[in-house]
Design a protein around this motif. Structure first.
Motif, mmCIF file in Angstrom:
data_model
loop_
_atom_site.group_PDB
_atom_site.id
_atom_site.type_symbol
_atom_site.label_atom_id
_atom_site.label_comp_id
_atom_site.label_asym_id
_atom_site.label_seq_id
_atom_site.Cartn_x
_atom_site.Cartn_y
_atom_site.Cartn_z
ATOM 1 N N VAL A 100 -4.053 5.977 21.116
ATOM 2 C CA VAL A 100 -4.545 4.948 20.300
ATOM 3 C C VAL A 100 -3.827 5.143 18.986
ATOM 4 N N ILE A 101 -3.344 3.975 18.530
ATOM 5 C CA ILE A 101 -2.823 4.057 17.171
ATOM 6 C C ILE A 101 -3.690 3.164 16.090
ATOM 7 N N HIS A 102 -3.467 3.989 14.893
ATOM 8 C CA HIS A 102 -4.385 3.466 13.789
ATOM 9 C C HIS A 102 -3.542 2.453 12.958
ATOM 10 N N GLY A 103 -4.463 1.418 12.538
ATOM 11 C CA GLY A 103 -3.563 0.620 11.555
ATOM 12 C C GLY A 103 -4.936 -0.531 10.959
ATOM 13 N N PHE A 104 -4.550 -1.487 10.488
ATOM 14 C CA PHE A 104 -5.394 -2.605 9.935
ATOM 15 C C PHE A 104 -5.272 -3.975 10.913
ATOM 16 N N ILE A 105 -6.368 -4.487 11.573
ATOM 17 C CA ILE A 105 -6.176 -5.805 11.949
ATOM 18 C C ILE A 105 -6.761 -6.718 11.163
ATOM 19 N N TYR A 106 -5.880 -7.732 10.930
ATOM 20 C CA TYR A 106 -6.482 -8.875 9.964
ATOM 21 C C TYR A 106 -6.751 -10.262 10.468
ATOM 22 N N ASN A 107 -7.462 -11.124 9.621
ATOM 23 C CA ASN A 107 -7.656 -12.443 10.346
ATOM 24 C C ASN A 107 -6.530 -13.258 9.701
ATOM 25 N N LYS A 108 -5.672 -13.899 10.750
ATOM 26 C CA LYS A 108 -4.616 -14.467 10.093
ATOM 27 C C LYS A 108 -4.875 -15.803 9.518
ATOM 28 N N ASP A 109 -5.807 -16.608 10.080
ATOM 29 C CA ASP A 109 -6.260 -17.452 9.620
ATOM 30 C C ASP A 109 -6.809 -17.432 7.964
ATOM 31 N N ALA A 110 -7.523 -16.319 7.863
ATOM 32 C CA ALA A 110 -8.032 -16.186 6.578
ATOM 33 C C ALA A 110 -6.889 -15.872 5.611
ATOM 34 N N PHE A 111 -5.935 -15.084 6.133
ATOM 35 C CA PHE A 111 -4.841 -14.841 5.256
ATOM 36 C C PHE A 111 -4.071 -15.952 4.796
ATOM 37 N N ALA A 112 -3.871 -16.783 5.721
ATOM 38 C CA ALA A 112 -3.117 -18.173 5.488
ATOM 39 C C ALA A 112 -3.791 -18.842 4.547
ATOM 40 N N GLU A 113 -5.267 -19.243 4.849
ATOM 41 C CA GLU A 113 -6.114 -19.803 3.923
ATOM 42 C C GLU A 113 -6.121 -19.561 2.537
ATOM 43 N N LEU A 114 -5.907 -18.266 2.219
ATOM 44 C CA LEU A 114 -6.145 -17.653 1.100
ATOM 45 C C LEU A 114 -4.855 -17.524 0.418
ATOM 46 N N GLY A 115 -3.586 -17.873 1.147
ATOM 47 C CA GLY A 115 -2.266 -17.505 0.816
ATOM 48 C C GLY A 115 -1.909 -16.001 0.573
ATOM 49 N N ILE A 116 -2.235 -15.386 1.251
ATOM 50 C CA ILE A 116 -2.128 -13.691 1.020
ATOM 51 C C ILE A 116 -0.909 -13.212 1.972
ATOM 52 N N ASP A 117 -0.031 -12.629 1.323
ATOM 53 C CA ASP A 117 1.006 -11.947 2.371
ATOM 54 C C ASP A 117 0.475 -10.476 2.977
ATOM 55 N N VAL A 118 0.967 -10.242 4.011
ATOM 56 C CA VAL A 118 0.397 -9.178 4.597
ATOM 57 C C VAL A 118 1.164 -7.912 3.655
ATOM 58 N N PRO A 119 0.127 -6.907 3.272
ATOM 59 C CA PRO A 119 0.372 -6.129 2.692
ATOM 60 C C PRO A 119 1.417 -4.812 3.146
ATOM 61 N N THR A 120 2.437 -4.176 2.456
ATOM 62 C CA THR A 120 2.946 -3.069 2.849
ATOM 63 C C THR A 120 2.992 -2.010 2.061
ATOM 64 N N THR A 121 2.665 -2.115 0.834
ATOM 65 C CA THR A 121 2.485 -1.103 -0.120
ATOM 66 C C THR A 121 0.768 -0.941 -0.389
ATOM 67 N N GLU A 122 0.553 0.112 -1.110
ATOM 68 C CA GLU A 122 -0.903 0.248 -1.551
ATOM 69 C C GLU A 122 -1.333 -0.520 -2.366
ATOM 70 N N ALA A 123 -0.326 -0.796 -3.465
ATOM 71 C CA ALA A 123 -0.560 -1.728 -4.514
ATOM 72 C C ALA A 123 -0.805 -3.228 -4.060
ATOM 73 N N GLU A 124 -0.025 -3.586 -2.930
ATOM 74 C CA GLU A 124 -0.259 -4.847 -2.339
ATOM 75 C C GLU A 124 -1.764 -4.911 -1.634
ATOM 76 N N PHE A 125 -1.811 -3.912 -1.026
ATOM 77 C CA PHE A 125 -3.041 -3.987 -0.127
ATOM 78 C C PHE A 125 -4.190 -3.972 -1.084
ATOM 79 N N PHE A 126 -4.288 -3.248 -2.392
ATOM 80 C CA PHE A 126 -5.546 -3.390 -2.912
ATOM 81 C C PHE A 126 -5.553 -4.654 -3.683
ATOM 82 N N ALA A 127 -4.298 -5.496 -3.834
ATOM 83 C CA ALA A 127 -4.327 -6.652 -4.698
ATOM 84 C C ALA A 127 -4.782 -7.653 -3.749
#
Lengths: 304, 416
Positions: free
Chosen positions: B136-163
């Motif tokens: 099994v591989i670990h990672g984060f699953i996200y709600n694409k609709d929610a990200f689109a609605e809020l205009g958030i890009d998929v984070p790749t760095t930790e700073a982006e993640f917390f932003a």
């Protein structure tokens, strides 16, 4: 002088109970105690004497867990003694009031949780208290007390008390029933005689009924003690074998289970597990002995 | 007289053999009760069609009780013919106690890499006792609709993640991240061991820890706790009493935006969620850093050494090692990635996303699983408690590192 006959029928009639009890209670008990004196080294079971007990009480890692579990267990017991038994007695006193209507309904309603499975009780209360789906936060919200709500089962400082109160909710019917039966067995004449002497109402309860039900209260206390120090099911059903958060709800039963059968990556150690079971047995034995010789023999009994 | 006897013996043996041929039923012990229908509808029929005369029964128990139940059954001699293997020490102990058969001689074992087999081998690698099934591989699953609605890009760095978490929290429509600490293991498995490999550089740090060259008080092992401590603010009200199923439901009902995940969630989430899901790998500290993922060997299957149907059981195990099984299993259970050398084409987009990271990042396994959880206190279980304490903020990362290091050093020679 006739030789006394050997009374075979006594042995015959005792045999089934003695055999069954020995096979399923006495033998496993002593075998568990024996198991505690062994240890497994390289797939080989060897006799180590009291080494396991020494580890349990002396090794800082083990003893910290043991004392934590024992302390929690005492807290669990104290809550039961302070909450469950007084409430049980009060309920019984109210139920035995001759002018109370629907007494049978209340009696059954209060007793029903006792017959529910621990799993159902644990699960139902987890849902009731859930901060996400539970009705507890919304009920408190409805009366404007939302600020009082906390995720009780998830907080170290509240979790054990919460579980103890859930257990009280489940088992308050038992002291109620026992006391209720004791109260009903008090003859009317005594109460009437008291009335003639001017003892009525609350003072009749304190001065006449309470002394007469004291032996029942003693029995209830010892049943609570044994039940609480053997408890395991509710904690396991509600918090799992790790008795979270941070072992704050760990009692001897869950500690024993985790050690005996293992948990996740931790492999089971039947020998250390038996040592804990042995310690539990000793604690309960001492408690029961204190009660039997220290309290019960001195308790005043009244011939009714 | 003699001929008569031989004849009778022949008859008897042939009827016995006939009965055996018709009646071999293999029972599989497993903790994957979620997969019951999959085994009954897909895997078992495929095997039975190819191997007439062998019937297979899949009898799972609850995951949390599996190890205890299995150990008791094996001791009592009532366990099934095939045993689903937990990775590392739990199964190694079963092998050493003589409960699992040595499978090194099985030809089909050559279909697996050494890394895949490592979770079910003796320390010196001389004997293999389970056929690797999946990781099994670990990672984060996200709600694409929610990200689109809020205009958030998929984070790749930790700073982006917390932003991103901060932006979701500020908006208030969604709970930023669905995870609770009630059941404890998520905090360690989906928290610490999910983001950790980026800090301790995957296998490099893990092997150094086993060798005693690094300590749990080192920066690389303490820093993930400091990061976890920042999670608490984004987990939603009452996360302290939130259970694992609560978190799953919060996310699939669309009430939370991000779910720290293991890939095993994929099939359940596909069935429950009615919004589009995506996945991103654990964020790295600086853009361009090498990424490390936890690609954890999770399931194997071995043979009960005391089985009466050894031959049929070996037939089944050889089939499990075949590409045919890998293809059925990998696609029927998206999120459990077969370990065999033949790559399997994933049809599920979310599963394909997860497995694509194998090409971009360095793979490692969970740090506490191999060797380090052998003693008391058990490092894995201690890590659960430490991760929860980090998120709740009840202890500082340095204190947690020290506590774990003290516990490990109390029994593990390379750290003494």
């Amino acid at each position: 002088m006739q030789k006394p006959r050997i009374r075979w029928h006594i042995a015959v009639f005792l045999a089934p109970a003695v055999l069954v009890y020995s096979a399923i209670m006495i033998f496993p008990l002593f075998n568990t105690l024996r198991l505690a004196l062994y240890s497994k080294v390289d797939q080989e079971r060897i006799f180590v004497g009291l080494q396991n007990f020494k580890t349990l009480f002396m090794d800082p890692i083990w003893s910290e867990q043991f004392w934590n579990a024992l302390g929690n267990n005492f807290w669990f017991f104290i809550i039961h003694m302070l909450v469950q038994n007084p409430i049980g007695i009060a309920l019984a006193a109210i139920l035995s009031h001759p002018r109370l209507r629907f007494a049978a309904l209340y009696r059954s309603a209060i007793f029903i949780p006792t017959i529910l499975s621990f799993v159902i009780v644990g699960f139902a209360w987890k849902l009731i208290l859930s901060p996400i789906w539970g009705i507890a936060p919304s009920m408190l919200d409805a009366v404007g007390l939302k600020s009082l709500f906390a995720p009780w089962l998830g907080k170290e400082e509240y979790a054990l008390t919460t579980l103890a109160l859930i257990s009280v909710w489940q088992f308050v019917g038992i002291p109620m029933m026992l006391i209720y039966a004791a109260l009903l067995s008090i003859p009317e004449e005594i109460l009437e005689a008291g009335e003639i002497d001017g003892i009525t109402g609350a003072s009749a309860f304190w001065k006449i009924k309470l002394p007469l039900i004291l032996p029942s209260i003693g029995i209830i206390s010892i049943l609570t003690f044994v039940g609480n120090f053997n408890a395991f099911d509710l904690i396991y059903a509600a918090q799992g074998a790790l008795a979270g958060p941070d072992f704050s709800t760990d009692i001897l039963g869950t500690f024993m289970y985790r050690t005996f059968f293992g948990f996740q990556l931790q492999l089971g150690d039947p020998h250390m597990g038996s040592a804990i079971a042995g310690a539990m047995f000793a604690i309960i034995l001492v408690g029961v002995c204190i009660y039997l010789w220290g309290i019960q023999t001195r308790m005043r009994r009244y011939q009714l | 007289m003699k001929t008569k006897l031989t004849l009778a013996a022949l008859l008897a043996s042939s009827t016995l053999a006939g009965a055996a041929m018709a009646d071999v039923t293999l029972t599989i012990e497993s903790w994957r009760n979620d997969d019951l229908t999959l085994w009954q509808d897909k895997i078992i029929p495929a095997f039975e069609a190819a191997n007439p005369g062998i019937k297979v029964k899949f009898t799972p128990s609850a995951p949390a009780e599996y190890n205890a139940v299995l150990n008791s059954k094996l001791e009592a001699g009532s366990a099934g013919d095939l045993i689903t293997c937990r990775p590392f020490d739990a199964s190694l102990a079963l092998y050493e106690a003589g409960h699992l058969a040595d499978l090194s001689g099985l030809d089909a074992m050559s279909n697996f890499s050494d890394v895949a087999k490592s979770a079910w081998q003796t320390d010196d690698g001389s004997a293999s006792f389970c056929v690797p099934m999946a990781s099994v591989i670990h990672g984060f699953i996200y709600n694409k609709d929610a990200f689109a609605e809020l205009g958030i890009d998929v984070p790749t760095t930790e700073a982006e993640f917390f932003a991103a978490l901060e932006a979701i929290k500020a908006d208030g429509t969604y709970i930023p991240m669905a995870m609770g600490t009630n059941d404890q293991w998520e905090a360690a498995t989906m928290g610490y061991n999910n983001i950790g490999p980026n800090y301790w550089k995957g296998e490099e740090g893990r092997l150094a820890l086993i060798a005693g060259e690094q300590k749990l008080t080192d920066e690389a092992w303490v820093a993930p706790y400091a990061t976890l401590a920042k999670w608490g603010a984004y987990l939603g009200d009452g996360y302290e009493a939130q259970t694992y199923p609560d978190s799953q439901n919060l996310f699939t009902l669309g009430r939370a935006a991000i779910y720290p995940a293991g890939s095993w969630e994929i099939s359940g989430f596909n069935a429950q969620a009615d919004f589009e899901m995506g996945a991103f790998k654990p964020p790295v500290q600086n853009a361009g850093d090498t990424c490390y993922i936890s690609d954890h060997t999770d399931i194997g299957i071995g043979m009960n050494a005391k089985t009466e149907n050894a031959e049929a059981a070996q037939t089944f195990l050889a089939w499990v090692a075949s590409p045919e099984f890998a293809s059925i299993f990998g696609n029927a259970l998206p999120g459990f990635f077969p370990l065999s050398n033949t790559p399997v084409e994933m049809t599920d987009p979310l599963a394909a996303e997860f497995v694509s990271w194998r090409g971009e990042c360095e793979s490692t396994i969970r740090s506490t699983y191999q060797i380090l959880s052998r003693g008391t206190p058990n490092l894995e279980n201690e890590t659960w408690g430490a991760s929860v304490a980090a998120i709740k903020g009840t202890a500082s990362p340095e204190e947690l590192g020290q506590k774990l290091q003290d516990g490990l050093a109390s029994w593990y020679a390379p750290h003494q």
